[in-house]
Design an enzyme around this catalytic site. Sequence first.
Site, PDB file in Angstrom:
ATOM      1  N   GLU A 303       0.827  -1.207   0.000  1.00 18.29           N
ATOM      2  CA  GLU A 303       0.000   0.000   0.000  1.00 18.29           C
ATOM      3  C   GLU A 303       0.862   1.258   0.000  1.00 18.29           C
ATOM      4  OE1 GLU A 303      -3.749   0.100   0.248  1.00 18.29           O
ATOM      5  OE2 GLU A 303      -3.003   1.925  -0.663  1.00 18.29           O
ATOM      6  N   ASP A 307       1.124   4.021  -3.051  1.00 18.96           N
ATOM      7  CA  ASP A 307       0.635   5.390  -2.856  1.00 18.96           C
ATOM      8  C   ASP A 307       1.756   6.399  -3.057  1.00 18.96           C
ATOM      9  OD1 ASP A 307      -1.680   4.078  -2.127  1.00 18.96           O
ATOM     10  OD2 ASP A 307      -1.488   4.477   0.018  1.00 18.96           O
ATOM     11  N   SER A 559      -7.206   2.030  -4.201  1.00 19.40           N
ATOM     12  CA  SER A 559      -5.995   2.485  -3.517  1.00 19.40           C
ATOM     13  C   SER A 559      -5.082   3.263  -4.436  1.00 19.40           C
ATOM     14  CB  SER A 559      -5.189   1.271  -3.041  1.00 19.40           C
ATOM     15  OG  SER A 559      -5.508   0.966  -1.746  1.00 19.40           O
TER      16      SER A 559
END
Length: 642
Positions: A303, A307, A559
């Site tokens: 994640e 990002d 995401s």
Amino acid sequence: MKFFSTLAILGLAASSFAAPAPPNHVVHEKREHQLEKWSKRNVKLNRDALIPMSIGLTQRNLDQGYEFLMDVSHPESKNYGKHWSMEKIKETFKPSDAAIEAVKSWLIESGIEKERHQMSNSLAWIRFNVTVEEAESLLKTDYHIYTNTENGKQHLACEDYSVPAHIQEHIDFITPTIHFDATVKKEKKRRSLDTRELKVKPVPGAVSPDAVPQPQVTFNLANCYEYITPDCLRALYNFTNGTLAQSSYGIVEYTPQAYLQTDLNLFYSNLQRQIASGTGPTVDLIDGATVQTTTQSFDDNGESDLDLQYAIALVYPQKVTLYQTGDAVEGASFNNLLDALDASYCTSGGGDDATYDAIYPDTASGGYKGAANCGTITPASVISTSYGYNEADLPAAYEVRQCNEYMKLGLAGVSVLYSSGDYGVAGNSGQCCTAAKCAGGTYNSGSSGTFNPSFPGTCPYVTSVGATQVKPNGLVTATNPEEACETVIYSGGGFSNVFAIPSYQASAVATYFTSHKPTYTATQYNNSQTVRGYPDVSANGANYVVAVDGALSLVYGTSASSPVFGAIVTLINEQRVAAGKSAVGFLNPTLYANPGAFTDIITGGNQGCGTSGFTAVAGWDPVTGLGTPNYPALLSVFLALA
Ligand SMILES: *[C@@H]1O[C@H](CO)[C@@H](O)[C@H](O)[C@H]1NC(C)=O
Ligand SMILES: *[C@@H]1O[C@H](CO)[C@@H](O)[C@H](O)[C@H]1NC(C)=O
Ligand SMILES: *[C@@H]1O[C@H](CO)[C@@H](O)[C@H](O)[C@H]1NC(C)=O
Ligand SMILES: *[C@@H]1O[C@H](CO)[C@@H](O)[C@H](O)[C@H]1NC(C)=O
């Protein structure tokens, strides 16, 4: 739970029955259904055991919050962009003296003397210690011990509680009462690269070449339908590099998830050569957070790596700030972040809901021993978070309180973005609800049942970002629309069971129901057309090339969509700042007033709960929202505003 010792509370004690609530009391909160993983234990509580209790007071003027926010963020308002100071926000919303006095009088009349009351700095919370006996008498309830059937954790709770009718309007919620734990879920998936194992090209001076053999795939605009890269996104949404103008972009991550600098370097060397190895975010550590490297896996790093790699690449040379939140023991919730951004939201000495939020200092379980961050961080102009709950995981009152905090951030000029979820109309892990309105948060495996909306995406004060994909063999140009994401993940979308429809989207949602009314009934979702629909917008969420744990992987999820949309908003802010204007702040009123600044997505759906979900159609839809950004069009909309 940290807030009381179970050992102290169990014991031999006389059984007791709470008296029925007297006529002047009203039930304030009630749990409709037992959460499945908690079982009520048949033990008597020690009636003298102490419970630390907190009463969250309702704030003043929240009923005007929507209007205040529209005043500074509706494109037709003469006060557009005139954002408020944090001080003005605090003064406007703090509870009234009369409310505080009324609640304190009730406590005193109930035998909880003034000397025992502790007010938080923000004046939003009254805290005191009570015995089980006092608590049951005060709230006209019975407390029980519940055991988590998965991890054995014990929890003190009641099934409902009452307060005197005349003070109910002053009380948000009281803890500990009916609430149970829920954990923040991240939203991303990985698929290993099929037969062609991606390898990494050695770049002189960038990363250590010995670990990185030659890739067999050349990333270019012709294969964006298989491999999304920063260049693909620039082509899809027609934007170019960032500038050095004063703007700010915050990415939120929750410990133990962490980025690896080596992964960022690997990403730059393959996909963004002009960024020097070693370039990282500015790191703000919140509540004892660490950017840990002790454990490394896709779950630990996927994640954060995703990002940050895309946020950094797309706004470069602008810097990105990482809000790394929570320690490695307690973990944290969105409220811990919000406390750090707004002193008026937190309470010194704890004050969050111990059931959902990490409480610092953590004296019980070996976590962070320092005080919780409270208003210590100046919020970035754009904040993107790719984690979420199911709306049904949390009590409505808790969600409303948090949602109002996003309203305040909007007043302060912050654009708050959340990914909309990866399971279409189903919730985290693909689960659907067994009860109407998702009441009680009881879930099934997801092959049937009620649609399970995500939070905070359904809060009307955030911008919820859904996912698209490039059509198979699709040409990547800004004029060729994508379709709703149906590769590995499905774009989260639907209608809230908690939040009413905000006026800024009323006409878009009405048009959707008039022209494309879904065939589902009220059994599947709230079709009243009076509730908040999400997502608001979308961006690509499939096949992202991401460097994770030393290799390039393909990653999927809203995401990815949220940090990309946030990067585009940041580029717009840079141009506004360069033109002597404010950051854009709360986006939605301007976005819904300018659907033409989006590429409408009209194919694909977001299946789930044994249905094909909703379908992307002309205009707004609960799959891809208004569509994907058309950067030059959005820029000209926002530059035209004051
Ligand atoms: C409640 O009791 C604990 C433990 O004695 C103490 O640390 C805390 O300050 C008390 N809280 C209040 C509000 O009095
Ligand atoms: C974007 O950055 C790259 C690398 O610094 C540079 O080669 C390119 O000219 C820039 N493009 C624009 C439009 O500024
Ligand atoms: C991309 O934006 C530029 C303006 O910045 C415009 O001239 C061009 O036509 C756009 N490209 C497409 C494919 O829409
Ligand atoms: C839908 O939402 C409205 C507004 O909150 C509510 O009045 C209604 O009861 C809900 N309908 C169903 C079927 O849950």
